[in-house]
Structure formats: C-alpha cells, structure tokens
Scaffold this motif. Structure first.
Motif, PDB file in Angstrom:
ATOM      1  N   LEU A 120       0.709  -1.207  -0.029  1.00 50.89           N
ATOM      2  CA  LEU A 120      -0.038   0.064  -0.076  1.00 50.89           C
ATOM      3  C   LEU A 120       0.835   1.248   0.006  1.00 50.89           C
ATOM      4  O   LEU A 120       0.550   2.376  -0.682  1.00 50.89           O
ATOM      5  CB  LEU A 120      -0.935   0.038   1.153  1.00 50.89           C
ATOM      6  N   MET A 121       2.019   1.322   0.794  1.00 49.84           N
ATOM      7  CA  MET A 121       2.909   2.394   0.838  1.00 49.84           C
ATOM      8  C   MET A 121       3.573   2.679  -0.574  1.00 49.84           C
ATOM      9  O   MET A 121       3.671   3.571  -0.966  1.00 49.84           O
ATOM     10  CB  MET A 121       4.136   2.191   1.847  1.00 49.84           C
ATOM     11  N   TYR A 122       3.803   1.522  -1.204  1.00 47.31           N
ATOM     12  CA  TYR A 122       4.175   1.491  -2.628  1.00 47.31           C
ATOM     13  C   TYR A 122       3.290   2.180  -3.699  1.00 47.31           C
ATOM     14  O   TYR A 122       3.439   3.346  -4.300  1.00 47.31           O
ATOM     15  CB  TYR A 122       4.442   0.185  -3.354  1.00 47.31           C
ATOM     16  N   LEU A 123       1.860   1.729  -3.615  1.00 49.32           N
ATOM     17  CA  LEU A 123       0.823   2.695  -4.179  1.00 49.32           C
ATOM     18  C   LEU A 123       0.605   3.838  -3.916  1.00 49.32           C
ATOM     19  O   LEU A 123       0.473   4.818  -4.828  1.00 49.32           O
ATOM     20  CB  LEU A 123      -0.544   1.755  -4.037  1.00 49.32           C
ATOM     21  N   ILE A 124       0.962   4.399  -2.633  1.00 46.62           N
ATOM     22  CA  ILE A 124       0.845   5.567  -2.255  1.00 46.62           C
ATOM     23  C   ILE A 124       1.711   6.709  -2.745  1.00 46.62           C
ATOM     24  O   ILE A 124       1.527   7.883  -3.272  1.00 46.62           O
ATOM     25  CB  ILE A 124       0.649   5.583  -0.463  1.00 46.62           C
ATOM     26  N   VAL A 125       3.226   6.035  -2.947  1.00 44.49           N
ATOM     27  CA  VAL A 125       4.260   6.788  -3.231  1.00 44.49           C
ATOM     28  C   VAL A 125       4.126   6.809  -4.911  1.00 44.49           C
ATOM     29  O   VAL A 125       4.450   7.693  -5.398  1.00 44.49           O
ATOM     30  CB  VAL A 125       5.641   6.209  -3.011  1.00 44.49           C
ATOM     31  N   PHE A 126       3.971   5.875  -5.595  1.00 44.08           N
ATOM     32  CA  PHE A 126       4.386   5.630  -6.972  1.00 44.08           C
ATOM     33  C   PHE A 126       3.211   5.562  -7.957  1.00 44.08           C
ATOM     34  O   PHE A 126       3.399   6.079  -9.020  1.00 44.08           O
ATOM     35  CB  PHE A 126       5.293   4.315  -7.223  1.00 44.08           C
ATOM     36  N   GLU A 127       1.921   5.374  -7.436  1.00 43.85           N
ATOM     37  CA  GLU A 127       0.665   5.169  -8.160  1.00 43.85           C
ATOM     38  C   GLU A 127      -0.286   6.343  -7.796  1.00 43.85           C
ATOM     39  O   GLU A 127      -0.556   7.039  -8.742  1.00 43.85           O
ATOM     40  CB  GLU A 127      -0.111   3.870  -8.087  1.00 43.85           C
ATOM     41  N   ILE A 128      -0.711   6.365  -6.684  1.00 39.79           N
ATOM     42  CA  ILE A 128      -1.876   7.512  -6.301  1.00 39.79           C
ATOM     43  C   ILE A 128      -1.068   8.650  -5.847  1.00 39.79           C
ATOM     44  O   ILE A 128      -1.508   9.931  -6.335  1.00 39.79           O
ATOM     45  CB  ILE A 128      -2.437   6.989  -4.788  1.00 39.79           C
ATOM     46  N   LYS A 129       0.388   8.761  -5.555  1.00 39.45           N
ATOM     47  CA  LYS A 129       0.956   9.878  -5.410  1.00 39.45           C
ATOM     48  C   LYS A 129       0.310  11.057  -4.405  1.00 39.45           C
ATOM     49  O   LYS A 129       0.117  12.230  -4.940  1.00 39.45           O
ATOM     50  CB  LYS A 129       1.466  10.629  -6.741  1.00 39.45           C
ATOM     51  N   ALA A 130      -0.150  10.537  -3.511  1.00 36.61           N
ATOM     52  CA  ALA A 130      -0.708  11.284  -2.311  1.00 36.61           C
ATOM     53  C   ALA A 130      -0.582  10.691  -1.000  1.00 36.61           C
ATOM     54  O   ALA A 130      -0.448   9.564  -0.927  1.00 36.61           O
ATOM     55  CB  ALA A 130      -2.317  11.542  -2.425  1.00 36.61           C
ATOM     56  N   VAL A 131      -0.298  11.367   0.052  1.00 39.50           N
ATOM     57  CA  VAL A 131      -0.029  10.941   1.385  1.00 39.50           C
ATOM     58  C   VAL A 131      -1.082  10.947   2.296  1.00 39.50           C
ATOM     59  O   VAL A 131      -1.926  12.143   2.321  1.00 39.50           O
ATOM     60  CB  VAL A 131       1.001  11.925   1.922  1.00 39.50           C
ATOM     61  N   CYS A 132      -1.398   9.834   2.695  1.00 35.00           N
ATOM     62  CA  CYS A 132      -2.473   9.427   3.675  1.00 35.00           C
ATOM     63  C   CYS A 132      -2.102   9.347   5.024  1.00 35.00           C
ATOM     64  O   CYS A 132      -1.528   8.200   5.414  1.00 35.00           O
ATOM     65  CB  CYS A 132      -3.634   8.607   3.135  1.00 35.00           C
ATOM     66  N   VAL A 133      -2.340   9.952   6.100  1.00 31.79           N
ATOM     67  CA  VAL A 133      -1.573   9.955   7.525  1.00 31.79           C
ATOM     68  C   VAL A 133      -2.290   8.459   8.065  1.00 31.79           C
ATOM     69  O   VAL A 133      -1.506   8.220   8.720  1.00 31.79           O
ATOM     70  CB  VAL A 133      -1.808  11.091   8.437  1.00 31.79           C
ATOM     71  N   TYR A 134      -3.436   8.508   7.689  1.00 30.27           N
ATOM     72  CA  TYR A 134      -4.117   7.233   8.306  1.00 30.27           C
ATOM     73  C   TYR A 134      -3.315   5.818   7.839  1.00 30.27           C
ATOM     74  O   TYR A 134      -3.147   4.921   8.676  1.00 30.27           O
ATOM     75  CB  TYR A 134      -5.460   7.232   7.972  1.00 30.27           C
ATOM     76  N   CYS A 135      -3.157   5.883   6.529  1.00 26.42           N
ATOM     77  CA  CYS A 135      -2.437   4.753   5.807  1.00 26.42           C
ATOM     78  C   CYS A 135      -1.184   4.470   6.242  1.00 26.42           C
ATOM     79  O   CYS A 135      -0.697   3.523   6.686  1.00 26.42           O
ATOM     80  CB  CYS A 135      -2.302   4.924   4.416  1.00 26.42           C
ATOM     81  N   VAL A 136      -0.279   5.581   6.577  1.00 25.66           N
ATOM     82  CA  VAL A 136       0.985   5.584   7.174  1.00 25.66           C
ATOM     83  C   VAL A 136       0.849   5.167   8.442  1.00 25.66           C
ATOM     84  O   VAL A 136       1.998   4.407   8.849  1.00 25.66           O
ATOM     85  CB  VAL A 136       1.784   7.116   6.853  1.00 25.66           C
ATOM     86  N   GLY A 137       0.201   5.821   9.243  1.00 28.65           N
ATOM     87  CA  GLY A 137       0.093   5.455  10.742  1.00 28.65           C
ATOM     88  C   GLY A 137      -0.421   3.774  10.499  1.00 28.65           C
ATOM     89  O   GLY A 137       0.257   3.077  11.666  1.00 28.65           O
ATOM     90  N   SER A 138      -1.145   3.219   9.956  1.00 26.55           N
ATOM     91  CA  SER A 138      -1.523   1.794   9.855  1.00 26.55           C
ATOM     92  C   SER A 138      -0.364   1.173   9.420  1.00 26.55           C
ATOM     93  O   SER A 138      -0.345   0.040  10.010  1.00 26.55           O
ATOM     94  CB  SER A 138      -2.632   1.681   8.923  1.00 26.55           C
ATOM     95  N   ALA A 139       0.485   1.470   8.598  1.00 30.27           N
ATOM     96  CA  ALA A 139       1.683   0.740   8.099  1.00 30.27           C
ATOM     97  C   ALA A 139       2.704   0.760   9.288  1.00 30.27           C
ATOM     98  O   ALA A 139       3.240  -0.409   9.598  1.00 30.27           O
ATOM     99  CB  ALA A 139       2.304   1.423   7.219  1.00 30.27           C
TER     100      ALA A 139
END
Length: 310
Positions: A120-139
């Motif tokens: 999911l972090m890969y998708l956020i950085v390279f595909e979606i290109k938007a930072v979600c604090v909830y997703c980062v926190g969950s990771a």
C-alpha cells in the motif's frame, strides 16, 4: 537452590501492547470505513487522505479496503488477549495451549498486515502519489505488531517460524496483485457487471454553470470519476443536474454506469475526480472558477452553487 531466571519484560507485556496497538488501528480503520460508506470527507491535515480513499485501490470486492483492515485489527486484538482471559492458576494447560496457538496466529496476521501495508505504501508513493496519514500510521502499527509478534515470546523453532512468514508473505503478495489486477488491466476490470450510478445530483444549474459546461465540452475537457466517489458527487453538485449532463464524464469503476476503465488508464488517472482540460490534469474537486481558468472560459461567472461547508 539455583536462582530462577527472570522472564523478559517483553514476554510479559507484548500481548497487552499488541492489543493496544491493534485497538488504535481498529479505531482508525473503523473511522475510514464509516467515511467511505457515508461518502464524506476525512478529518485530515491534507487532502491526501481523501485522494487515497477516492482511488480505485481503496475498494476491494465492492467494499472499502478500510473495512478489511478493521477486521484484521479486531482479529489481532482477539488473538492477543485470548490467553489473558484464562486464569493460569485454575487452568494452566489451557492458557499454555492458547498462548502457543495464538502466538503463531499473531505472527501470521502481523506478517500479512505488514506485507500488505508495504504494498500500500508503494501504491501511495508511486501510483496514487498522495500521502494519507491514516495509511502511514496503519503501516507503522502493522510493522510494530510484526516486530512484537517475533520478540514477544520465546520461539523454539526459529527456522520454521521464518519459513511460515515467507509462505504468508508470498500468499499475500500474489493475492494482492491478483485483486488489483483489474485496476491495472481494463480488460480484467470490464468483466464486472456495470450499472451503478451513485448518488443523484440534487442541485440545479444557473446560466453560468450551463455556459461553463458547454465551453468545457467544446474545448474537449473531460472529468474522470467513480460513481461511489464523494468528491465526484461534490463536483457534480457544483455544476447542477442540468449542466453536468452536458459534461464529458468518464466512469472509471467497471461497476458503474457506462464504464470506460480503459480510457481512465490511458489518461493516467490515479484518483477521483480527475480533470483533463487543455492538456492540464488536476485531481480533486475543482471550483468552477478554477475550471473556468483552466479552460479559458470568459463568460459569466456568477455561479450559484457552492461546496458543502464553504
């Protein structure tokens, strides 16, 4: 008489710590699940959370990805506290058996969550290109649970443990790539049954909205979105029912009405809504003034609709 060896503190407290971390994760993913179902905006310092939630990766089998995260965290809570509910003085053998079984389940669950969070972090950085604090926190929570599942008890067969971890990781990766194959491959995505239209547009259009819609269509402007996306609905509400019917709208979700996921992929759409106007690409809900500027519209700008809360 030899001195009894003391039990490391991490062995004694790891399950309570894991239960606490999993509870935080359950609250966060539960909140995101409610946001997704209610099609509302998140309480987030940036719009990155909404962009991630509006992306095609945030829905799995027609349900919010956050819901599966919530169920995973709840399961981890159960695995962590189950042995603690048994009184060791009254039933020592049962508690010992539960500790053994749930210890492995905690490791397997934490491994799966950590691997998926990494993807999911890969998708956020390279595909979606938007930072979600909830997703980062969950990771971060998932990795913490993974570490605690390893150091939180005395494993007798470390080789077998890491072999199990390798197998779980492989299964999660293959399964995840299979689930998201439709997002990357329109031919697979179109196998779904289309037809859903989303929430109805309840606002009406003024002369300025109609004129802008006609101009956007004339210059080849397109809006890419998904029927379930709350920000897409906000965008439609800004135009009003009559004006939006004149907009060139491309439905990206294969379950939506008249879906065209191949066009969305060709346009490089990462989140919804995405506007492509005069060679410019903008993601997120755009004000009508912004769309007028992007398209070179010079007509009346006394737009009558506004975003909720603005």
């Amino acid at each position: 008489m030899p001195k009894q060896r003391s039990i490391p503190w991490v062995y004694r407290w790891s399950r309570l710590i894991m239960a606490g971390l999993a509870t935080i994760g359950a609250v966060a993913t539960g909140y995101l699940t409610i946001v997704k179902f209610s099609q509302s905006s998140t309480a987030c310092p940036t719009n990155g959370c909404d962009i991630v939630l509006a992306s095609p990766y945030a829905t799995v089998f027609g349900l919010p990805l956050a819901l599966f995260g919530f169920l995973a965290y709840v399961s981890m809570i159960g695995f962590a506290i189950a042995p603690l509910l048994v009184n060791p003085e009254k039933n020592k053998s049962l508690r010992s058996k539960l500790e053994e079984q749930t210890g492995l389940l905690l490791f397997m669950g934490a491994t799966a969550m950590a691997v998926f969070s990494g993807y999911l972090m890969y998708l956020i950085v390279f595909e979606i290109k938007a930072v979600c604090v909830y997703c980062v926190g969950s990771a971060i929570l998932s990795v913490s649970l993974f570490i605690l599942s390893i150091v939180g008890r005395n494993w007798q067969d470390v080789g077998q443990l890491f072999f199990t971890g390798f197998v779980i990781s492989l299964i999660v990766l293959v399964g995840t790539l299979g689930i998201y194959a439709g997002v990357k491959n329109p031919e697979i995505a179109e196998r779904s049954t289309p037809g859903q239209s989303g929430l109805p547009i309840t606002t009406t259009s003024g002369a300025a909205e109609l004129a802008l819609a006609d101009h956007l269509t004339k210059v080849g402007g397109k809006m890419y979105g998904a029927f379930w996306c709350p920000h897409c609905h906000d965008q439609k509400q800004l135009f009003g029912k009559e004006a939006f019917s004149r907009i060139t709208y491309v439905e990206c979700d294969p379950s939506g009405k008249n879906p065209q996921p191949d066009q969305c992929q060709a346009a490089g759409v990462k989140g919804y809504p995405t506007w492509v106007v005069n060679g410019q690409t903008e993601s997120g809900t755009q004000s009508l003034e912004q769309l007028a500027a992007m398209s070179g519209y010079s007509g009346a700008k006394n737009f009558q609709n506004a975003l909720p809360g603005s």
